[in-house]
Design a protein around this motif. Sequence first.
Motif, PDB file in Angstrom:
ATOM      1  N   ALA A   1       0.825  -1.238   0.091  1.00  0.00           N
ATOM      2  CA  ALA A   1       0.109  -0.140  -0.057  1.00  0.00           C
ATOM      3  C   ALA A   1       0.893   1.370   0.010  1.00  0.00           C
ATOM      4  O   ALA A   1       0.615   2.059  -0.904  1.00  0.00           O
ATOM      5  CB  ALA A   1      -1.023  -0.034   1.153  1.00  0.00           C
ATOM      6  N   VAL A   2       1.807   1.302   0.916  1.00  0.00           N
ATOM      7  CA  VAL A   2       2.768   2.530   1.002  1.00  0.00           C
ATOM      8  C   VAL A   2       3.355   2.521  -0.332  1.00  0.00           C
ATOM      9  O   VAL A   2       3.772   3.742  -0.925  1.00  0.00           O
ATOM     10  CB  VAL A   2       3.673   2.486   2.295  1.00  0.00           C
ATOM     11  CG1 VAL A   2       4.547   3.644   2.331  1.00  0.00           C
ATOM     12  CG2 VAL A   2       2.825   2.455   3.532  1.00  0.00           C
ATOM     13  N   LEU A   3       4.111   1.603  -0.827  1.00  0.00           N
ATOM     14  CA  LEU A   3       4.799   1.543  -2.130  1.00  0.00           C
ATOM     15  C   LEU A   3       4.079   2.066  -3.306  1.00  0.00           C
ATOM     16  O   LEU A   3       4.263   2.956  -4.108  1.00  0.00           O
ATOM     17  CB  LEU A   3       5.409   0.125  -2.499  1.00  0.00           C
ATOM     18  CG  LEU A   3       6.247  -0.116  -3.522  1.00  0.00           C
ATOM     19  CD1 LEU A   3       7.705   0.932  -3.109  1.00  0.00           C
ATOM     20  CD2 LEU A   3       6.851  -1.380  -3.801  1.00  0.00           C
ATOM     21  N   ALA A   4       2.599   1.877  -3.204  1.00  0.00           N
ATOM     22  CA  ALA A   4       1.720   2.204  -4.190  1.00  0.00           C
ATOM     23  C   ALA A   4       1.591   3.756  -3.957  1.00  0.00           C
ATOM     24  O   ALA A   4       1.083   4.394  -4.962  1.00  0.00           O
ATOM     25  CB  ALA A   4       0.218   1.553  -4.182  1.00  0.00           C
ATOM     26  N   MET A   5       1.346   4.043  -2.724  1.00  0.00           N
ATOM     27  CA  MET A   5       1.286   5.547  -2.469  1.00  0.00           C
ATOM     28  C   MET A   5       2.373   6.628  -2.948  1.00  0.00           C
ATOM     29  O   MET A   5       2.092   7.594  -3.142  1.00  0.00           O
ATOM     30  CB  MET A   5       1.000   5.662  -0.809  1.00  0.00           C
ATOM     31  CG  MET A   5      -0.429   5.302  -0.352  1.00  0.00           C
ATOM     32  SD  MET A   5      -0.432   5.419   1.383  1.00  0.00           S
ATOM     33  CE  MET A   5      -1.975   4.861   1.619  1.00  0.00           C
ATOM     34  N   THR A   6       3.598   6.002  -3.129  1.00  0.00           N
ATOM     35  CA  THR A   6       4.634   6.725  -3.640  1.00  0.00           C
ATOM     36  C   THR A   6       4.432   7.124  -5.453  1.00  0.00           C
ATOM     37  O   THR A   6       5.179   8.178  -5.641  1.00  0.00           O
ATOM     38  CB  THR A   6       6.062   5.825  -3.692  1.00  0.00           C
ATOM     39  OG1 THR A   6       5.820   4.755  -4.385  1.00  0.00           O
ATOM     40  CG2 THR A   6       6.295   5.700  -2.278  1.00  0.00           C
ATOM     41  N   GLN A   7       3.569   6.438  -5.690  1.00  0.00           N
ATOM     42  CA  GLN A   7       3.246   6.520  -7.113  1.00  0.00           C
ATOM     43  C   GLN A   7       2.178   7.729  -7.592  1.00  0.00           C
ATOM     44  O   GLN A   7       1.911   8.045  -8.393  1.00  0.00           O
ATOM     45  CB  GLN A   7       2.845   5.165  -7.949  1.00  0.00           C
ATOM     46  CG  GLN A   7       3.773   4.054  -7.656  1.00  0.00           C
ATOM     47  CD  GLN A   7       5.162   4.895  -8.180  1.00  0.00           C
ATOM     48  OE1 GLN A   7       5.309   5.008  -9.322  1.00  0.00           O
ATOM     49  NE2 GLN A   7       6.200   4.614  -7.424  1.00  0.00           N
ATOM     50  N   LEU A   8       1.601   8.229  -6.260  1.00  0.00           N
ATOM     51  CA  LEU A   8       0.572   9.351  -6.398  1.00  0.00           C
ATOM     52  C   LEU A   8       1.292  10.608  -6.734  1.00  0.00           C
ATOM     53  O   LEU A   8       2.367  10.840  -6.619  1.00  0.00           O
ATOM     54  CB  LEU A   8      -0.135   9.566  -5.084  1.00  0.00           C
ATOM     55  CG  LEU A   8      -0.900   8.314  -4.553  1.00  0.00           C
ATOM     56  CD1 LEU A   8      -1.705   8.518  -3.137  1.00  0.00           C
ATOM     57  CD2 LEU A   8      -2.092   8.271  -5.459  1.00  0.00           C
ATOM     58  N   ASN A   9       0.441  11.452  -7.536  1.00  0.00           N
ATOM     59  CA  ASN A   9       1.067  12.522  -7.952  1.00  0.00           C
ATOM     60  C   ASN A   9      -0.241  13.664  -8.050  1.00  0.00           C
ATOM     61  O   ASN A   9      -1.437  13.197  -7.691  1.00  0.00           O
ATOM     62  CB  ASN A   9       1.665  12.501  -9.371  1.00  0.00           C
ATOM     63  CG  ASN A   9       0.986  11.822 -10.446  1.00  0.00           C
ATOM     64  OD1 ASN A   9      -0.057  12.477 -10.780  1.00  0.00           O
ATOM     65  ND2 ASN A   9       1.426  10.875 -11.091  1.00  0.00           N
ATOM     66  N   VAL A  10      -0.004  14.920  -8.688  1.00  0.00           N
ATOM     67  CA  VAL A  10      -1.075  16.020  -8.880  1.00  0.00           C
ATOM     68  C   VAL A  10      -2.023  15.476  -9.706  1.00  0.00           C
ATOM     69  O   VAL A  10      -3.261  16.106  -9.532  1.00  0.00           O
ATOM     70  CB  VAL A  10      -0.375  17.274  -9.180  1.00  0.00           C
ATOM     71  CG1 VAL A  10       0.616  17.897  -8.136  1.00  0.00           C
ATOM     72  CG2 VAL A  10       0.271  17.337 -10.555  1.00  0.00           C
ATOM     73  N   ASN A  11      -1.781  14.540 -10.684  1.00  0.00           N
ATOM     74  CA  ASN A  11      -2.859  14.151 -11.455  1.00  0.00           C
ATOM     75  C   ASN A  11      -3.662  13.005 -10.986  1.00  0.00           C
ATOM     76  O   ASN A  11      -4.430  12.389 -11.881  1.00  0.00           O
ATOM     77  CB  ASN A  11      -2.190  13.996 -12.855  1.00  0.00           C
ATOM     78  CG  ASN A  11      -1.505  15.214 -13.521  1.00  0.00           C
ATOM     79  OD1 ASN A  11      -2.294  16.170 -13.373  1.00  0.00           O
ATOM     80  ND2 ASN A  11      -0.515  14.997 -13.997  1.00  0.00           N
ATOM     81  N   SER A  12      -3.420  12.318  -9.819  1.00  0.00           N
ATOM     82  CA  SER A  12      -4.154  11.095  -9.502  1.00  0.00           C
ATOM     83  C   SER A  12      -5.424  11.430  -9.038  1.00  0.00           C
ATOM     84  O   SER A  12      -5.699  12.795  -8.543  1.00  0.00           O
ATOM     85  CB  SER A  12      -3.372  10.751  -8.071  1.00  0.00           C
ATOM     86  OG  SER A  12      -1.888  10.289  -8.543  1.00  0.00           O
ATOM     87  N   SER A  13      -6.278  10.566  -9.616  1.00  0.00           N
ATOM     88  CA  SER A  13      -7.925  10.786  -9.278  1.00  0.00           C
ATOM     89  C   SER A  13      -8.208  10.147  -7.646  1.00  0.00           C
ATOM     90  O   SER A  13      -7.274   9.612  -6.937  1.00  0.00           O
ATOM     91  CB  SER A  13      -8.610   9.702 -10.135  1.00  0.00           C
ATOM     92  OG  SER A  13      -8.478   8.396 -10.008  1.00  0.00           O
TER      93      SER A  13
END
Length: 199
Positions: free
Chosen positions: A48-60
């Motif tokens: 989950a945390v590894l996936a959270m590192t991929q969030l950015n300003v364009n994430s829905s």
Amino acid sequence: MGSEMCIRDRTPQMLAVVFTAALSGQIMSRTGRYKFMALAGVLLLGVAVLAMTQLNVNSSLVDVIWRQILFGAGMGMIFPVMMLSVQNAVPQRYLGTVSSSTQFFQNVGGLVGITVFGTLLNKSIASTLANRLPDDLVGSVSAQQLLDPAQRAAIIDVVGAQAFTEIAIVIREALTDAITGNFWISVGVIGVILVAMLQ
């Protein structure tokens, strides 16, 4: 209003914690084993945390919610296991003491963690804004001001709508980079926890 928004934004995570805590409790009571549940919880938390590192300003919003659910599920699997493992390690007469001590140190750990990660977040944001904003705006514009309509309007009056849009983009990117940095640190911490649990 702010606290209501915070609670609403964390609802998927909180529901996942409650559901998986109840489910893992049932599994442990039927199997009599709990270490595998702790390992599964830590692995799920790491994913989950590894996936959270991929969030950015364009994430829905959907991108955020499914990651929150994974994170909550991992936490829900870990909480009851930690309490049960501590209780199983001491004589029955100490159950009350170790249960309250475990809860106390969990709260202290949460407080220290929030303080450390909050400090790192603020320093990262301040550094990015100092590098990317004009000198006359550094220190006078923050992400917090964007949440207040009155302060937003005041900034627009001073710098103009176009400049404000550029400033808002810089602040969003600074906030995203800072949060992502904290998530990467969390990945490292979870890795250490996983290694310790496998000993």
